[in-house]
Design an enzyme around this catalytic site. Structure first.
Site, PDB file in Angstrom:
ATOM      1  N   HIS A 181       0.922  -1.144  -0.072  1.00  0.00           N
ATOM      2  CA  HIS A 181       0.120  -0.181   0.040  1.00  0.00           C
ATOM      3  C   HIS A 181       0.844   1.143   0.183  1.00  0.00           C
ATOM      4  O   HIS A 181       2.193   1.224   0.421  1.00  0.00           O
ATOM      5  CB  HIS A 181      -0.898   0.228   1.332  1.00  0.00           C
ATOM      6  CG  HIS A 181      -1.462  -1.285   1.681  1.00  0.00           C
ATOM      7  ND1 HIS A 181      -2.873  -1.238   1.622  1.00  0.00           N
ATOM      8  CD2 HIS A 181      -1.424  -2.400   2.054  1.00  0.00           C
ATOM      9  CE1 HIS A 181      -3.323  -2.253   2.052  1.00  0.00           C
ATOM     10  NE2 HIS A 181      -2.314  -3.151   2.343  1.00  0.00           N
ATOM     11  N   TYR A 182       0.224   2.380  -0.265  1.00  0.00           N
ATOM     12  CA  TYR A 182       0.899   3.580   0.048  1.00  0.00           C
ATOM     13  C   TYR A 182      -0.014   4.317   1.129  1.00  0.00           C
ATOM     14  O   TYR A 182      -1.335   4.060   1.063  1.00  0.00           O
ATOM     15  CB  TYR A 182       1.224   4.560  -0.998  1.00  0.00           C
ATOM     16  CG  TYR A 182      -0.136   5.052  -1.981  1.00  0.00           C
ATOM     17  CD1 TYR A 182      -1.107   5.533  -1.541  1.00  0.00           C
ATOM     18  CD2 TYR A 182       0.192   4.952  -3.351  1.00  0.00           C
ATOM     19  CE1 TYR A 182      -2.083   5.991  -2.189  1.00  0.00           C
ATOM     20  CE2 TYR A 182      -0.811   5.306  -4.241  1.00  0.00           C
ATOM     21  CZ  TYR A 182      -2.159   5.780  -3.630  1.00  0.00           C
ATOM     22  OH  TYR A 182      -3.183   6.488  -4.284  1.00  0.00           O
ATOM     23  N   THR A 183       0.507   5.292   1.928  1.00  0.00           N
ATOM     24  CA  THR A 183      -0.219   5.611   3.187  1.00  0.00           C
ATOM     25  C   THR A 183      -1.163   6.691   2.810  1.00  0.00           C
ATOM     26  O   THR A 183      -2.129   6.810   3.596  1.00  0.00           O
ATOM     27  CB  THR A 183       0.612   6.228   4.232  1.00  0.00           C
ATOM     28  OG1 THR A 183       1.547   7.156   3.474  1.00  0.00           O
ATOM     29  CG2 THR A 183       1.607   4.960   4.771  1.00  0.00           C
ATOM     30  N   HIS A 206      -2.474  -3.067  -3.267  1.00  0.00           N
ATOM     31  CA  HIS A 206      -3.761  -3.032  -2.875  1.00  0.00           C
ATOM     32  C   HIS A 206      -4.993  -2.713  -3.744  1.00  0.00           C
ATOM     33  O   HIS A 206      -6.107  -3.408  -3.838  1.00  0.00           O
ATOM     34  CB  HIS A 206      -3.790  -1.664  -1.744  1.00  0.00           C
ATOM     35  CG  HIS A 206      -5.183  -1.684  -0.751  1.00  0.00           C
ATOM     36  ND1 HIS A 206      -5.529  -0.651  -0.037  1.00  0.00           N
ATOM     37  CD2 HIS A 206      -6.265  -2.651  -0.679  1.00  0.00           C
ATOM     38  CE1 HIS A 206      -6.388  -0.831   0.586  1.00  0.00           C
ATOM     39  NE2 HIS A 206      -7.109  -1.903   0.333  1.00  0.00           N
ATOM     40  N   GLU A 219       2.742  -0.829   4.153  1.00  0.00           N
ATOM     41  CA  GLU A 219       2.221   0.660   4.146  1.00  0.00           C
ATOM     42  C   GLU A 219       3.691   1.156   3.777  1.00  0.00           C
ATOM     43  O   GLU A 219       4.588   1.267   4.712  1.00  0.00           O
ATOM     44  CB  GLU A 219       1.574   1.283   5.170  1.00  0.00           C
ATOM     45  CG  GLU A 219       0.243   0.640   5.478  1.00  0.00           C
ATOM     46  CD  GLU A 219      -0.825   1.246   4.367  1.00  0.00           C
ATOM     47  OE1 GLU A 219      -0.292   2.375   3.683  1.00  0.00           O
ATOM     48  OE2 GLU A 219      -1.868   0.806   4.667  1.00  0.00           O
ATOM     49  N   ASP A 253      -3.839   2.125  -4.754  1.00  0.00           N
ATOM     50  CA  ASP A 253      -2.531   1.975  -4.183  1.00  0.00           C
ATOM     51  C   ASP A 253      -1.837   0.499  -4.432  1.00  0.00           C
ATOM     52  O   ASP A 253      -2.565  -0.228  -4.582  1.00  0.00           O
ATOM     53  CB  ASP A 253      -2.211   2.314  -2.709  1.00  0.00           C
ATOM     54  CG  ASP A 253      -2.975   1.770  -1.862  1.00  0.00           C
ATOM     55  OD1 ASP A 253      -4.435   1.496  -2.190  1.00  0.00           O
ATOM     56  OD2 ASP A 253      -2.619   1.206  -0.833  1.00  0.00           O
TER      57      ASP A 253
END
Length: 275
Positions: free
Chosen positions: A81-83, A184, A146, A194
């Protein structure tokens, strides 16, 4: 000699006093973590037989006899994921508050620091409503990672380096198949994008974490069924345009759209043959 001993004593006292002033800002949340982990441990150690009744509401005899052949259920997927937040501190705070109801196993900062937030064998709340292949509960079989990134910026080299090292460890520890390193957006097409179009999937694939298209691509045949290919890779094609968009963000990474050009079809044909 006495003066020297006195100075040493004063120094030791000062160091001790200073060390006591240094507190862990996450002591409270770590305590909650320990309490919840202890509660889960008690559930695992319970030896209560199943309480069953028949159609006449009569109890069915049952007892608990522990087997000697078992272990923990291991994760079989890694979801990246990215945050989409402003900082690692903000993400850590989000994951240590009850109200958001979200978490991940690892958070990696731009400078490469890795924050481990949940035991790998435990179920984090990172995937949400998602599906990959026949699996509709990705949280139960995956590790969530993340990356500190807003989604519209390149990923820092130090961050990717730490990610690769972490992925190598996870792959070795849990024997995770190459195909099972995904994003994700792959498991939640139409809902989540993401880690996005800027994520270096090709770099990961070269290290054995996920697949990517080859440099030389064989053109897709005229009768190539793109929807079936997407489904066989793992995408949920109930919303086909969303699945196409997710595929393109991961494997094409030229532009984000929900339509397939001839080039996209050729890439899809190349990737699908790897699964």
């Amino acid at each position: 000699m006495k003066n020297r001993l006195l100075l040493l004593l004063v120094a030791a006292t000062t160091i001790t006093a200073c060390s006591k002033k240094v507190t862990n800002p996450h002591t409270k949340t770590n305590s909650v973590y320990t309490t919840q982990a202890d509660s889960l441990s008690k559930i695992l150690l319970a030896e209560n037989p199943a309480t069953l009744t028949d159609s006449l509401n009569q109890p069915i005899p049952s007892e608990f006899i522990g087997t000697v052949n078992f272990n923990l259920r291991k994760p079989n997927y890694v979801i990246i994921h990215y945050t989409a937040q402003d900082s690692v501190a903000q993400t850590v705070r989000t994951f240590t508050l009850v109200k958001p109801q979200v978490s991940a196993h690892y958070v990696i900062s731009k400078d490469g620091k890795v924050i481990h937030m949940l035991n790998d064998y435990m179920r984090a709340w990172h995937a949400g409503v998602s599906k990959w292949g026949s699996i509709s509960d990705m949280n139960s079989c995956s590790i969530g990672i993340e990356l500190d990134n807003k989604g519209n910026e390149p990923f820092a080299p130090a961050q990717i380096n730490s990610l690769l090292i972490l992925l190598a460890k996870l792959k070795k520890d849990y024997n995770i198949p190459t195909a099972n390193f995904i994003g994700h957006g792959d498991i939640a097409p139409g809902r989540k994008p993401d880690p996005g179009i800027l994520f270096p999937w090709e770099t990961l694939a070269k290290k054995g974490f996920g697949y990517y298209s080859d440099m030389i691509i064989v053109p897709a045949p005229a009768n190539f069924d793109s929807a079936t290919a997407l489904r066989l890779i793992g995408y949920d094609t109930s919303n086909l345009p969303a699945a196409i968009g997710a595929f393109k963000r991961h494997f094409v990474q030229r532009e984000s759209s929900n339509t397939l050009t001839q080039f996209d079809l050729d890439v899809l044909f190349n990737v699908y043959k790897k699964y």
